[in-house]
Design an enzyme around this catalytic site. Structure first.
Site, mmCIF file in Angstrom:
data_model
loop_
_atom_site.group_PDB
_atom_site.id
_atom_site.type_symbol
_atom_site.label_atom_id
_atom_site.label_comp_id
_atom_site.label_asym_id
_atom_site.label_seq_id
_atom_site.Cartn_x
_atom_site.Cartn_y
_atom_site.Cartn_z
ATOM 1 N N HIS A 144 0.838 -1.207 0.000
ATOM 2 C CA HIS A 144 0.000 0.000 0.000
ATOM 3 C C HIS A 144 0.863 1.244 0.000
ATOM 4 O O HIS A 144 2.056 1.180 0.303
ATOM 5 C CB HIS A 144 -0.875 0.015 1.256
ATOM 6 C CG HIS A 144 -0.054 0.179 2.508
ATOM 7 N ND1 HIS A 144 0.564 -0.890 3.117
ATOM 8 C CD2 HIS A 144 0.296 1.278 3.209
ATOM 9 C CE1 HIS A 144 1.246 -0.460 4.152
ATOM 10 N NE2 HIS A 144 1.112 0.867 4.237
ATOM 11 N N THR B 183 0.737 4.608 2.048
ATOM 12 C CA THR B 183 0.082 5.282 3.179
ATOM 13 C C THR B 183 -0.203 6.741 2.833
ATOM 14 O O THR B 183 0.663 7.429 2.291
ATOM 15 C CB THR B 183 0.999 5.264 4.431
ATOM 16 O OG1 THR B 183 1.415 3.926 4.682
ATOM 17 C CG2 THR B 183 0.296 5.828 5.650
ATOM 18 N N HIS C 242 5.106 6.671 -1.318
ATOM 19 C CA HIS C 242 5.818 5.439 -1.659
ATOM 20 C C HIS C 242 5.031 4.215 -1.225
ATOM 21 O O HIS C 242 4.091 4.315 -0.438
ATOM 22 C CB HIS C 242 7.172 5.418 -0.947
ATOM 23 C CG HIS C 242 6.999 5.297 0.534
ATOM 24 N ND1 HIS C 242 6.727 6.386 1.333
ATOM 25 C CD2 HIS C 242 6.995 4.213 1.352
ATOM 26 C CE1 HIS C 242 6.577 5.971 2.580
ATOM 27 N NE2 HIS C 242 6.722 4.657 2.627
ATOM 28 N N THR D 50 6.109 0.711 0.667
ATOM 29 C CA THR D 50 7.196 -0.049 1.285
ATOM 30 C C THR D 50 7.136 -1.473 0.754
ATOM 31 O O THR D 50 6.108 -2.141 0.877
ATOM 32 C CB THR D 50 7.058 -0.075 2.823
ATOM 33 O OG1 THR D 50 7.181 1.267 3.309
ATOM 34 C CG2 THR D 50 8.130 -0.934 3.480
HETATM 35 P P1 2AM Z 1 5.111 3.120 5.290
HETATM 36 O O1 2AM Z 1 3.996 3.968 4.792
HETATM 37 O O2 2AM Z 1 6.443 3.661 4.982
HETATM 38 O O3 2AM Z 1 5.029 1.699 4.810
HETATM 39 C C1 2AM Z 1 1.769 1.107 9.469
HETATM 40 O O4 2AM Z 1 2.903 1.198 10.242
HETATM 41 C C2 2AM Z 1 1.902 1.893 8.195
HETATM 42 O O5 2AM Z 1 1.922 3.302 8.469
HETATM 43 C C3 2AM Z 1 3.149 1.591 7.426
HETATM 44 O O6 2AM Z 1 2.778 1.520 6.082
HETATM 45 C C4 2AM Z 1 4.079 2.721 7.772
HETATM 46 O O7 2AM Z 1 5.070 3.088 6.902
HETATM 47 C C5 2AM Z 1 3.143 3.855 8.062
HETATM 48 N N1 2AM Z 1 3.657 4.684 9.142
HETATM 49 C C6 2AM Z 1 4.005 4.280 10.380
HETATM 50 N N2 2AM Z 1 4.380 5.321 11.137
HETATM 51 C C7 2AM Z 1 4.276 6.418 10.366
HETATM 52 C C8 2AM Z 1 4.524 7.800 10.575
HETATM 53 N N3 2AM Z 1 4.950 8.271 11.734
HETATM 54 N N4 2AM Z 1 4.313 8.638 9.535
HETATM 55 C C9 2AM Z 1 3.885 8.174 8.360
HETATM 56 N N5 2AM Z 1 3.633 6.879 8.106
HETATM 57 C C10 2AM Z 1 3.827 6.011 9.086
#
Ligand code: 2AM
Length: 223
Positions: free
Chosen positions: A69, A71, A155, A157
């Site tokens: 996904h 985010t 992005h 991950t």
């Molecule tokens: P990602 O978007 O880089 O993959 C659950 O942890 C999801 O939320 C993951 O997809 C993670 O990273 C994202 N995430 C976790 N903490 C975050 C933060 N402080 N800011 C933005 N995205 C975050």
């Protein structure tokens, strides 16, 4: 009587459809397989292994547990700042459960993370929270991040090395984009998928010749 607040999710984002997830995983794994055989990569192997002569199997090195996904807003079930406000945005409500196509324009590999850069359209930017690019960015990197276009952190991950949290992928991407902007690109290698560049300290950036598109659904995730 007290009205119970609707619960907020762990995070919102665009989720790849299952068949798209498989396709992207295959394509990106093929890239990893090629990367760790390149001479240019082997020269910098110690940045991954801590030892000069040791080999690394990048396919084993990176792990990912969550569905693929991009985010948009990390809510942490309401604990994150601005979570409630985001969930209540009209555009969030109206886009919820709707299909959308993401465009992946580059791949990044660092000793910590493996990720796909997503180039957001103007419409998709409406779901990108204000200030999301600089959230949790170190003070040293902040000025460079502020000079990048909004949405630069977007992005997917694809994997993290042992003990690394996926939030690191966006930070690694920003660091790479900042270094590129300063003209700090090193070795460049032409690959089938595009141009690979090295940006010091084990950071690699593959600019795709053709973007990879993926069908997604805008939705939320809760454990
Ligand atoms: P990602 O978007 O880089 O993959 C659950 O942890 C999801 O939320 C993951 O997809 C993670 O990273 C994202 N995430 C976790 N903490 C975050 C933060 N402080 N800011 C933005 N995205 C975050």
């Amino acid at each position: 009587t007290q009205q119970k607040e609707p619960e907020l999710p762990f995070f919102f984002g665009w989720f790849l459809l299952p068949e798209e997830e498989e396709r992207i995983k295959c394509a990106t794994m093929d890239f990893l397989k090629t990367l760790d055989t390149l001479e240019a990569f082997k020269e910098h192997i110690s940045e991954f292994t801590g030892e000069a002569e040791k080999e690394v199997d990048l396919e084993q090195y990176f792990q990912n547990a969550l569905p693929l996904h991009c985010t948009t807003k990390f809510c942490d079930y309401g604990k994150a700042e601005g979570a409630k406000e985001y969930a209540e945005l009209l555009v969030v409500k109206e886009s919820f459960s709707k299909s959308d196509e993401l465009s992946v324009t580059a791949l990044i590999v660092t000793p910590r993370t493996f990720g796909a850069r997503v180039e957001l359209t103007e419409t998709q930017m409406k779901l990108w929270p204000e200030g999301a690019d600089k959230e949790g960015v170190s003070p040293a990197l902040l000025p460079s991040v502020e000079s990048l276009p909004a949405g630069s952190r977007a992005h997917v991950t694809l994997g993290c090395s042992a003990g690394v949290e996926s939030v690191q992928t966006g930070l690694d991407l920003l660091e790479i984009l900042a270094l590129q902007k300063e003209g700090k690109e090193g070795t460049q290698v032409e690959m089938e998928l595009g141009t690979l560049s090295y940006l010091s300290e084990g950071r690699w950036f593959l600019a795709l010749r053709e973007p990879i598109t993926a069908d997604t659904t805008f939705s939320s995730f809760s454990d």
